[in-house]
Design an enzyme around this catalytic site. Structure first.
Site, PDB file in Angstrom:
ATOM      1  N   CYS A 206      54.301  28.556  61.202  1.00  8.88           N
ATOM      2  CA  CYS A 206      55.747  27.735  60.900  1.00  8.88           C
ATOM      3  C   CYS A 206      55.937  26.552  61.013  1.00  8.88           C
ATOM      4  O   CYS A 206      55.463  25.497  60.912  1.00  8.88           O
ATOM      5  CB  CYS A 206      57.327  28.983  60.848  1.00  8.88           C
ATOM      6  SG  CYS A 206      58.168  28.182  60.238  1.00  8.88           S
TER       7      CYS A 206
ATOM      8  N   HIS B 246      55.653  33.512  57.752  1.00  8.59           N
ATOM      9  CA  HIS B 246      55.174  34.288  59.324  1.00  8.59           C
ATOM     10  C   HIS B 246      53.965  35.368  58.836  1.00  8.59           C
ATOM     11  O   HIS B 246      54.353  36.776  58.766  1.00  8.59           O
ATOM     12  CB  HIS B 246      56.317  35.081  59.997  1.00  8.59           C
ATOM     13  CG  HIS B 246      57.162  33.678  60.413  1.00  8.59           C
ATOM     14  ND1 HIS B 246      57.247  32.767  61.708  1.00  8.59           N
ATOM     15  CD2 HIS B 246      57.976  32.300  59.740  1.00  8.59           C
ATOM     16  CE1 HIS B 246      57.726  32.534  62.340  1.00  8.59           C
ATOM     17  NE2 HIS B 246      58.565  32.397  61.301  1.00  8.59           N
TER      18      HIS B 246
ATOM     19  N   GLU C   6      53.235  36.963  61.426  1.00  6.44           N
ATOM     20  CA  GLU C   6      53.111  37.669  62.365  1.00  6.44           C
ATOM     21  C   GLU C   6      54.038  39.304  62.566  1.00  6.44           C
ATOM     22  O   GLU C   6      53.247  40.437  63.458  1.00  6.44           O
ATOM     23  CB  GLU C   6      52.846  37.457  64.094  1.00  6.44           C
ATOM     24  CG  GLU C   6      54.428  36.936  63.874  1.00  6.44           C
ATOM     25  CD  GLU C   6      54.508  35.159  62.938  1.00  6.44           C
ATOM     26  OE1 GLU C   6      54.039  34.898  62.133  1.00  6.44           O
ATOM     27  OE2 GLU C   6      55.836  34.740  63.814  1.00  6.44           O
TER      28      GLU C   6
END
Ligand code: XMP
Length: 532
Positions: free
Chosen positions: A77, A173, A175
């Site tokens: 990002c 993202h 994660e």
């Protein structure tokens, strides 16, 4: 080790988590970390997201040296945008902030301008992936020598790779759990591209940490630490005991507002079962006398924090005096107490390493800040690299009983902030009994581990009831149970009605002074977990 540079995203610690879930050790540092000050060389670097735009005046920027270190880099990002910004790409505001699910089309191998290493990041993950986006800026031009490896409907440059170097950038993202294959993307980067070894295990951690504690304490150094009966302090205490045996001394202060039989239980478990050197100090009369007549919750917190410091210091002074006596009488001499054990966890550390400098909300346990100031002790924090569930895993490996390892958190000021109104021994007793029944029934119903925190609250109102033929005029217990990831937000727990019925009936029958039980159905926000 993977170095994760944090630009202030709320998800940064999750990147660390995902790496460790692949058994690769990762360390999160502020993005302002200078590489020349780092005394180890990372196998790879991940640049996190951020609430900033790269072109903001006060936007955080990475040490440009990272691009010359010769190790793989993954920008996530903002990390992608930062990489593009530094390497002469273009970043602009999106027409609409993109927030939510998106489908990323993975570019095919063998398209012109790509070499086979390029798609290593997405290898084996299919042509299309569902991913989570959260950004207000995106690339409008890719930097020279980069090519696109994935695009979405709205972001033509959603994933990039360098033509010759192992530099990658992704707009989504990976994660967060909302990117179902995100953990695999991180795995592709750290395992295949960075070639990290998968040797970070909790067992390995224990061995290293015990050695580290031995080294810093030396052959004579002594450590004291407070234990509360909670997971963190118990695990930290047990680890200290494994490292330096009786040179670690734990102190438990019974402040009169603990849960039912807590001091006795902790004593049995830590001292008798786990062999930790422990003194339990019954200071309940002192605490309760200082709390007399106090209703204000902040005042209660302050009194409990300060009194704790007084009692703890006095106890430490006694231990020191005993050691001096022993030395005089020629018995084996002990060193001075030099260290204070603190059960700081990784999320607290992260909060205090923010790139903006020490953040205003560093969570130093209220009991400990004052101790350090007054007692000139050095801090020892064996859990500072771990997340809560890792501490639980560590606890299991250290043979700490399962019910304790899974225990819900309990606030430092204890039942004093769950008794609305003034705190007296009688009120404490009522709440202890009600809370004990509540937790017992939750455990009996097999629901304890589904709930993040459950407790009873004693309300300072009297309600009318009927018992036998008589009217009663007695107090009200409110029950609280929440599910939460991090206690920043929380939902109330949906109990089967028969469980609630049993709890209510037992409390009103068994606890003298209570004739009514209510269940709190407030979420956080707008409510908080505690009532005070
Ligand atoms: P709130 O009520 O702020 O609670 O939604 C979030 C979490 O923090 C705990 N809590 C405290 N813990 N001292 C503590 O050690 C305190 O003064 C305190 N106040 C709240 C609460 O139990 C919940 O887990």
């Amino acid at each position: 080790t993977i170095l994760i540079l944090d630009f202030g995203s709320q998800y940064s610690h999750l990147i660390t988590r995902r790496c460790r879930e692949h058994n690769v050790y990762a360390e999160l540092m502020p993005c302002t970390q200078k590489l020349k000050d780092l005394n180890w060389k990372p196998k790879g670097i991940i640049l996190s997201g951020s609430p900033y735009s790269v072109y903001d005046d006060d936007a955080p920027h990475v040490d440009p040296e990272v691009f010359n270190l010769g190790v793989p880099i993954l920008g996530i990002c903002y990390g992608l945008q930062e990489m593009a910004w530094q390497l002469k790409g273009e970043v602009t505001k999106c027409d609409h902030r993109e927030y939510g699910f998106a489908k990323i089309q993975v570019s095919k191998i063998g398209t012109e301008g790509q070499n086979s290493s390029v798609d290593a990041l997405f290898q084996g993950l299919g042509d299309e992936m569902e991913v989570w986006m959260s950004h207000g800026d995106q690339l409008s031009a890719i930097p020279p020598d980069f090519h696109v490896i994935g695009r979405t409907k709205t972001a033509p440059f959603a994933a990039l790779a360098h033509n010759t170097k192992p530099f990658y950038g992704i707009q989504f993202h990976p994660e967060v759990t909302h990117s179902p294959r995100g953990k695999e993307v991180i795995g592709r980067f750290i395992l295949n591209i960075c070639s990290c070894k998968t040797n970070w295990t909790m067992q390995e951690f224990i061995g290293k940490e015990i050695q580290r504690i031995k080294d810093i304490c030396g052959p004579r150094g002594r450590v004291i630490g407070a234990v509360s009966g909670g997971v963190d302090s118990t695990v930290a205490a047990k680890l200290m005991h494994e490292a330096i045996g009786d040179r670690f001394h734990a102190i438990m202060v019974d402040n009169g507002v603990l849960r039912l039989n807590e001091a006795t239980q902790v004593n049995t478990m830590l001292n008798k079962d786990l062999g930790v050197n422990l003194t339990v100090v019954d200071a309940s009369s002192l605490f309760l006398s200082r709390l007399e007549g106090v209703e204000d919750p902040e005042q209660k917190r302050k009194i409990i924090g300060n009194t704790f410091i007084n009692v703890f210091e006095e106890e430490a002074a006694k231990l020191e005096a005993e050691a001096e006596e022993e030395e005089k009488s020629g018995a084996a001499s002990k060193g001075k107490i030099e260290w204070l054990l603190q059960g700081t966890l990784y999320p607290d550390v992260i909060e205090s390493i923010s790139f903006k400098g020490p953040s205003a909300t560093i969570k130093t346990h209220h009991n400990v800040g004052g101790l350090l100031k007054d007692m000139k002790l050095k801090l020892i924090e064996p859990l500072r690299e771990l997340f809560k569930d890792e501490v639980r895993a560590l606890g299991r490996l250290l043979s700490i009983p399962a019910p304790l390892v899974q225990r819900h958190p309990f606030p430092g000021p204890g039942l004093a902030i769950r008794i609305l109104g003034v705190v007296t021994r009688e009120q404490v007793k009522i709440l202890q009994q009600a809370d004990n029944i509540y937790i017992e029934e939750i455990r009996n119903a097999g629901l304890y581990d589904q709930i993040s925190q459950a407790f009873a609250v004693l309300l300072p109102v009297k309600a009318v009831g009927v018992m036998g033929d008589k009217r009663t005029y007695e107090q009200v217990i409110a029950l609280r149970a929440v599910q939460s990831e991090d206690f920043m937000t929380a939902d109330w727990f949906v109990f089967p009605s028969d469980v609630l019925r049993r709890i209510s009936s037992r409390i009103t029958n068994e606890v003298a002074g209570v004739n009514r039980v209510t269940y709190d159905i407030s979420s956080k926000p707008p409510g908080t977990v505690e009532w005070l």
